[in-house]
Design a protein around this motif. Structure first.
Motif, mmCIF file in Angstrom:
data_model
loop_
_atom_site.group_PDB
_atom_site.id
_atom_site.type_symbol
_atom_site.label_atom_id
_atom_site.label_comp_id
_atom_site.label_asym_id
_atom_site.label_seq_id
_atom_site.Cartn_x
_atom_site.Cartn_y
_atom_site.Cartn_z
ATOM 1 N N ASP A 35 0.781 -1.047 -0.267
ATOM 2 C CA ASP A 35 -0.010 0.106 0.002
ATOM 3 C C ASP A 35 0.898 1.453 -0.002
ATOM 4 O O ASP A 35 0.717 2.303 -0.647
ATOM 5 C CB ASP A 35 -0.892 0.043 1.218
ATOM 6 N N SER A 191 3.161 0.836 7.882
ATOM 7 C CA SER A 191 1.647 0.448 7.462
ATOM 8 C C SER A 191 1.468 -0.644 8.229
ATOM 9 O O SER A 191 1.999 -1.652 8.346
ATOM 10 C CB SER A 191 1.717 0.056 6.105
ATOM 11 N N ARG A 219 -3.301 -0.270 7.307
ATOM 12 C CA ARG A 219 -3.428 -0.922 6.037
ATOM 13 C C ARG A 219 -4.618 -0.977 5.462
ATOM 14 O O ARG A 219 -5.444 -1.125 5.794
ATOM 15 C CB ARG A 219 -2.595 -2.188 6.014
ATOM 16 N N THR A 220 -4.702 -0.565 4.130
ATOM 17 C CA THR A 220 -5.738 -0.469 3.167
ATOM 18 C C THR A 220 -5.394 -1.413 1.918
ATOM 19 O O THR A 220 -4.171 -1.423 1.678
ATOM 20 C CB THR A 220 -6.227 0.808 2.502
ATOM 21 N N VAL A 222 -4.488 -2.936 -1.549
ATOM 22 C CA VAL A 222 -3.744 -2.424 -2.574
ATOM 23 C C VAL A 222 -4.711 -2.193 -3.673
ATOM 24 O O VAL A 222 -5.476 -3.291 -4.054
ATOM 25 C CB VAL A 222 -2.550 -3.057 -2.856
ATOM 26 N N ALA A 227 -8.961 3.839 -0.884
ATOM 27 C CA ALA A 227 -7.530 3.707 0.062
ATOM 28 C C ALA A 227 -7.295 5.102 0.489
ATOM 29 O O ALA A 227 -6.715 5.111 1.724
ATOM 30 C CB ALA A 227 -6.433 3.146 -0.757
#
Length: 233
Positions: A35, A191, A219-220, A222, A227
Motif C-alpha cells: 500500500d 503500514s 493498512r488498506t 492495494v 484507500a
C-alpha cells in the motif's frame, strides 16, 4: 499528546522529495508494504535511490515503482529473481544504476547507520569483484572489507500491529529488514494491519520502539479506490 497515526498513506508520504533515499522492507513478498509503494507511485517523487532486498517481481510492488521510472539507483541483494523482468529491461537499457550488496552486509550496513557506527570490517565479499575499490585489511590472517553505513531518508515498512506512539510488532518472516531500516531512516512510515490502544502491546513483544517511527497508517487493500479517502478513527 503524541499521535503518529495519519488518515492515509497519501498523507504519510506527501513530503518525500525527488532524489530521496527510500528503504522498502520485504523479503520476497513477505512483509512488503504494497500500500505504501502504491501511494509512493501516486505521489510522484522521482530520481529515488531505492534500498531493498530485491528489485521486484512481476509488475506490482517494487517492479511497478521501477516501471514508473521513479528509481535512479537501487541497492539490493537479489536484483534478478523469477519474474524480475522490469529491472532487467531497465538495467540492460542503462536506465537504472545497481549496487549489489550481500544480504548480511545489507542488514549490517543499515544497522550501523541506526547505531551510529562509522564503518565496519567484514570478511564477506573479500577477494571478489564486490570488494573492488574498497579498503581491505588482513586481520589475524583473514581478509576483510571496510563497509560503510547506509543512511536512509525514508523507510517504508509493514508491521502486524502498532499503537499511536509508533511501537511496532511483526509477524514472523514479515519482520525481515524492517527493524534495521527503521533505525537507519530519518523518517520511518509504517503500514500496520491493526492499530492498538496504548498499553495493549506487551512491551516485551515490541520489536521497533516508537522512537524510530515517524508516522503510521492503517493498512488498506492495494488498488482500493477508497484507500486514500478512508479516515482512521
Amino acid at each position: 499528546m503524541i499521535d503518529k497515526l495519519l488518515p492515509s498513506a497519501a498523507d504519510a508520504l506527501a513530503d518525500i522529495p525527488d532524489g530521496a533515499t527510500v528503504a522498502v522492507g520485504g523479503f520476497g513478498g513477505a512483509g512488503m508494504p504494497e500500500d505504501l509503494i502504491e501511494a509512493l507511485i501516486a505521489q510522484g517523487a522521482r530520481e529515488l535511490t531505492l534500498v531493498s532486498n530485491n528489485a521486484g517481481q512481476g509488475d506490482t510492488g517494487l517492479a511497478a515503482l521501477l516501471k514508473a521510472g521513479r528509481v535512479r539507483r537501487i541497492l539490493c541483494s537479489y536484483p534478478r529473481m523469477t519474474g524480475s523482468h522490469v529491472f532487467e529491461e531497465l538495467y540492460r537499457a542503462g536506465r537504472i544504476e545497481l549496487e549489489i550488496i550481500p544480504q548480511g552486509n545489507l542488514a549490517e550496513r543499515l544497522r550501523a547507520a541506526g547505531c551510529g557506527i562509522g564503518a565496519f570490517f567484514t570478511p564477506t565479499a573479500y577477494g571478489t569483484p564486490l570488494a573492488e575499490g574498497k579498503e581491505t585489511r588482513v586481520i589475524d590472517g583473514r581478509g576483510y572489507v571496510l563497509e560503510y553505513p547506509i543512511h536512509v531518508d525514508y523507510a517504508l515498512i509493514n508491521a502486524e500491529a502498532g499503537d499511536r506512539w509508533g511501537n511496532l510488532i511483526y509477524r514472523k518472516t514479515a519482520r525481515n529488514f524492517s527493524p534495521v531500516m527503521a533505525m537507519a531512516a530519518r523518517h520511518t512510515i509504517a503500514s500496520v494491519g491493526r492499530v492498538c490502544e496504548l498499553g495493549e502491546l506487551d512491551p516485551e513483544q515490541v520489536v521497533t520502539p516508537g522512537i524510530f517511527v515517524k508516522r503510521i497508517v492503517r493498512r488498506t487493500p492495494v488498488g482500493s479506490a477508497t484507500a486514500d479517502q478512508q479516515q482512521v478513527g
